[in-house]
Enzyme design. Sequence first.
Site, PDB file in Angstrom:
ATOM      1  N   PRO A  68      26.644   6.459  31.089  1.00  0.00           N
ATOM      2  CA  PRO A  68      26.527   5.390  29.964  1.00  0.00           C
ATOM      3  C   PRO A  68      25.040   4.809  29.942  1.00  0.00           C
ATOM      4  CG  PRO A  68      28.494   5.042  31.167  1.00  0.00           C
ATOM      5  CD  PRO A  68      27.959   6.071  31.971  1.00  0.00           C
ATOM      6  N   HIS A  69      24.432   4.616  29.035  1.00  0.00           N
ATOM      7  CA  HIS A  69      22.998   4.020  28.645  1.00  0.00           C
ATOM      8  C   HIS A  69      22.888   3.775  27.286  1.00  0.00           C
ATOM      9  CE1 HIS A  69      22.503   8.495  28.264  1.00  0.00           C
ATOM     10  NE2 HIS A  69      21.386   8.348  27.463  1.00  0.00           N
ATOM     11  N   ALA A  70      21.716   3.161  27.032  1.00  0.00           N
ATOM     12  CA  ALA A  70      21.445   2.844  25.821  1.00  0.00           C
ATOM     13  C   ALA A  70      19.953   2.764  25.510  1.00  0.00           C
ATOM     14  CB  ALA A  70      22.076   1.263  25.284  1.00  0.00           C
TER      15      ALA A  70
END
Length: 148
Positions: A68-70
Amino acid sequence: MIKIIRELLPKSRMQHKQSVANWMEAVQIASAPLLDEGFIEEEYINAMIESVNTNGPYIVLKDYFALPHAQAGKGVQKKGMSLLTLEQPVDLKGNPIKNFLVLAAIDSNSHLEALSDLSNLLMNDDIYEVFIAGDISKIDTILESMVD
């Protein structure tokens, strides 16, 4: 060899749980150490979830493993990683996931070495199996042994 991941992912930011209700809860739990230590803000957690809802399960790197990352820098104060391992896989848009390795990146370049290290780790089937098994002590020992 993997000094960057060791620096970004200390044992204090690794967690193991039996199960979670859904992948969104997994992202929130996995992110909690980074939030608690001031690496990220709540908006970054929301952005990671929104990004998957918008773009699909692009964070799935390998069976049972998600990153997960943004958007880099938005809601991120310092670069870092945190890990949640699960006994029971959770469905992430059609993909069963047991490992959520959250990446907090402050810009578009500074985390690339860590991603390269992670890729090398996951290509080693024995190491990958240790991650999927979810034993935090063994994962930590592997990361520590590969620093040199």
